[in-house]
Design a protein around this motif. Sequence first.
Motif, short mmCIF file in Angstrom:
data_model
loop_
_atom_site.label_atom_id
_atom_site.label_comp_id
_atom_site.label_asym_id
_atom_site.label_seq_id
_atom_site.Cartn_x
_atom_site.Cartn_y
_atom_site.Cartn_z
N ALA A 170 51.04 33.52 2.94
CA ALA A 170 50.67 34.63 3.56
C ALA A 170 51.03 35.01 4.77
CB ALA A 170 49.38 33.78 4.54
N LEU A 171 51.58 33.73 5.60
CA LEU A 171 52.40 34.10 7.33
C LEU A 171 54.01 34.49 6.36
CD1 LEU A 171 52.14 33.49 10.28
CD2 LEU A 171 53.14 31.66 9.65
N CYS A 172 54.13 34.35 5.46
CA CYS A 172 55.55 34.16 4.81
C CYS A 172 55.57 35.60 4.28
CB CYS A 172 56.23 33.53 3.88
SG CYS A 172 56.66 31.71 4.46
N PHE A 173 54.41 35.93 3.82
CA PHE A 173 54.20 37.77 3.00
C PHE A 173 53.97 38.40 4.55
CE2 PHE A 173 51.19 40.60 2.97
CZ PHE A 173 51.20 41.53 1.49
N ILE A 174 53.93 38.02 5.59
CA ILE A 174 53.77 38.83 6.72
C ILE A 174 55.01 39.45 7.21
CG2 ILE A 174 52.82 39.33 9.21
CD1 ILE A 174 50.10 37.62 8.35
N GLY A 175 55.90 37.92 7.01
CA GLY A 175 57.18 37.95 7.99
C GLY A 175 58.10 38.95 7.44
N TRP A 176 57.70 39.31 6.03
CA TRP A 176 59.15 39.74 5.40
C TRP A 176 58.24 41.77 5.30
CZ3 TRP A 176 63.38 39.41 4.10
CH2 TRP A 176 64.31 38.35 3.55
N ILE A 177 56.96 41.59 5.81
CA ILE A 177 56.16 42.89 5.66
C ILE A 177 56.79 43.43 7.26
CG2 ILE A 177 54.57 45.06 6.38
CD1 ILE A 177 52.70 42.66 5.37
N VAL A 192 61.50 36.22 17.96
CA VAL A 192 61.20 36.96 19.24
C VAL A 192 62.44 37.42 19.90
CG1 VAL A 192 60.92 36.26 21.23
CG2 VAL A 192 60.03 34.62 19.93
N ILE A 193 63.86 37.14 19.30
CA ILE A 193 64.65 38.13 20.29
C ILE A 193 65.03 39.63 19.14
CG2 ILE A 193 67.55 38.26 19.29
CD1 ILE A 193 67.77 35.45 19.44
N LEU A 194 64.46 39.22 17.49
CA LEU A 194 64.30 40.57 16.61
C LEU A 194 63.25 41.66 17.45
CD1 LEU A 194 64.74 42.27 14.06
CD2 LEU A 194 62.92 40.85 13.47
N GLY A 195 61.89 41.23 18.03
CA GLY A 195 61.19 41.91 18.71
C GLY A 195 62.03 42.54 19.32
N ILE A 196 62.66 41.72 20.82
CA ILE A 196 63.82 42.35 21.69
C ILE A 196 64.47 43.79 21.75
CG2 ILE A 196 65.06 41.58 23.45
CD1 ILE A 196 63.10 38.59 23.35
N MET A 197 65.10 42.78 20.36
CA MET A 197 66.34 44.37 19.80
C MET A 197 65.89 45.52 19.27
SD MET A 197 69.01 42.99 21.25
CE MET A 197 68.25 41.68 22.48
N LEU A 223 56.82 50.37 18.86
CA LEU A 223 55.11 49.68 18.17
C LEU A 223 55.97 48.47 17.50
CD1 LEU A 223 52.14 50.91 17.16
CD2 LEU A 223 52.88 52.56 14.89
N MET A 224 56.71 48.39 16.94
CA MET A 224 57.41 47.31 16.25
C MET A 224 57.28 45.95 17.12
SD MET A 224 56.71 47.83 12.63
CE MET A 224 57.52 46.45 11.78
N ALA A 225 58.04 46.45 18.09
CA ALA A 225 58.01 45.09 18.79
C ALA A 225 57.42 44.08 18.53
CB ALA A 225 58.18 45.49 19.92
N ILE A 226 55.95 44.22 19.62
CA ILE A 226 54.91 42.84 19.43
C ILE A 226 54.85 41.98 18.78
CG2 ILE A 226 52.53 42.49 20.75
CD1 ILE A 226 55.05 44.31 23.51
N PRO A 227 53.85 42.91 17.39
CA PRO A 227 53.65 42.13 16.73
C PRO A 227 54.91 41.28 15.84
CG PRO A 227 53.74 44.32 15.44
CD PRO A 227 54.20 44.13 17.37
N THR A 228 55.91 41.52 16.07
CA THR A 228 57.26 40.74 15.44
C THR A 228 57.35 39.58 15.60
OG1 THR A 228 57.85 43.28 14.67
CG2 THR A 228 59.53 41.26 15.22
N ILE A 229 57.60 39.88 17.39
CA ILE A 229 57.02 38.72 18.19
C ILE A 229 55.68 37.29 17.87
CG2 ILE A 229 57.31 38.09 20.45
CD1 ILE A 229 58.93 40.70 21.64
N ILE A 230 54.59 37.76 17.52
CA ILE A 230 54.01 37.64 17.77
C ILE A 230 53.97 36.59 16.49
CG2 ILE A 230 51.08 37.12 17.50
CD1 ILE A 230 51.04 39.98 18.87
N VAL A 231 54.66 37.24 15.64
CA VAL A 231 54.90 36.19 14.50
C VAL A 231 55.45 35.45 14.06
CG1 VAL A 231 55.23 36.55 11.98
CG2 VAL A 231 53.63 38.34 12.88
N GLY A 232 56.28 35.70 15.23
CA GLY A 232 57.52 34.62 15.04
C GLY A 232 57.32 32.72 15.40
N ILE A 233 56.03 33.49 16.62
CA ILE A 233 55.40 32.26 17.45
C ILE A 233 54.42 31.36 16.34
CG2 ILE A 233 53.45 31.31 19.37
CD1 ILE A 233 55.10 34.15 21.15
#
Length: 427
Positions: free
Chosen positions: A30-37, A100-105, A188-198
């Motif tokens: 489930a988590l890896c699936f969300i990561g690829w999304i 985390v870096i991806l969300g920031i960039m 719009l994409m930045a915040i959920p990316t950082i949350i999922v990384g954590i």
Amino acid sequence: MDDNVTTIKTKAKSSDPVNVSRKYWWRVVALCFIGWILIYADRTILNPIQEQIGAQFHIGNTQLGLVNSIFFLTYAICQIPFGVLGDKIGRRLIIMSGFVILGIMTFFSGFAFSFGIFLLFRALAGASQGTYYGPQYALSTEAIPTKDLTLGTAIINSGMAFGTSGGYLLSSYMVLQNGMSWTSPFWLMAIPTIIVGILFYIVLKEKVIRPEDQESKEKVEEVVKAEKERVTLKDLFKNRNLLLSFILCFCSIYANFVILTWLPQFLQVERGFQGSSVGFISSLVPWASIPGALLFARIYDKLKKTKMMIGFLVPISLIAVFGIAFVTNKSLLIVLLIVYGLTGKLAIDPILIAFVTKNSPRGSLSTALSAYNFIGMSGSILAPYLTGWISDQFGSMQIGFYVAAFLLLVGVILFTFTNDKKHTTNA
């Protein structure tokens, strides 16, 4: 969310694998699936709005292709170093840092005031995504039961389809349909990316022993020993099965990124689609890939015939890629897009990952999978730029699609020289 995880008794070290429950692998999937999304949405929000970005920075198709090529250049370069680092210091830590870096960039991509700055942010975003592939599939391969490995991998991979479609639809709806700034999807994409990384670091375990391997002390000791086994990168490339898998991965990803990068603009400029229909039609490929990947993964889990499955899927997908550029009838074009989705990269990838896993030592699994993706993603570096250059030189993208179909033909012919029975892994 307690899995009654206990450390094994054979060698009580914190670095040793731990026992997990039978439900744990679903958490991993489930988590890896969300990561690829999130990763694929970050990639594809760019593509439907390339015309707006080009107008903003006064650039042509060659330069627009360069954006994706630079992104995937840094992504590919970082594959092997982060794969090796994941095997050494921890896969969860590497994945969390990358997200985390991806969300920031991604967030700062929306603030770029020049093409050079935009290119820099996208290059850093590509590098941060390089932390994911090898470490993620090493974590998931060790957690998913052997009998469900290809199916579990296909479910994870379907996140790529959801992300591709989501990125297309998000930017098409926000920018093409509602006239918002091209920067909006990036923010719009930045915040959920950082949350999922954590969440990757908090929720998952570093090394595990599956329930099927917990039944005997001998099997546990075998897993612990395999976890410590290492081979050099040179040894991986000497393995014929691995090398030919790497080449087919390159051909498959090249074709996929010709479509992923240029299909929206091809539909607008050369086939007359407009507005949100561009995002919808482009999304047919990833949506069709979901049932295709799941169906063929389940068939592969039962048959375990890699060459037979590849020999069936790749020829169909190459015909579809050729036909997408060749036909002018819109209905037939839609059918070919669906056929490619069913049989293309996302259907092939779980089968190839399972094949690479069989032929790789468990202790170097992250490295082997990163090497596989490094070679494969070299196609994603070449495809956007070369197809953009072809478009500028010849006034059409058709030749770019024909090149992609030819490479698929080369890849499937070479793959016939693999040995389906040979494997060295304990994963």
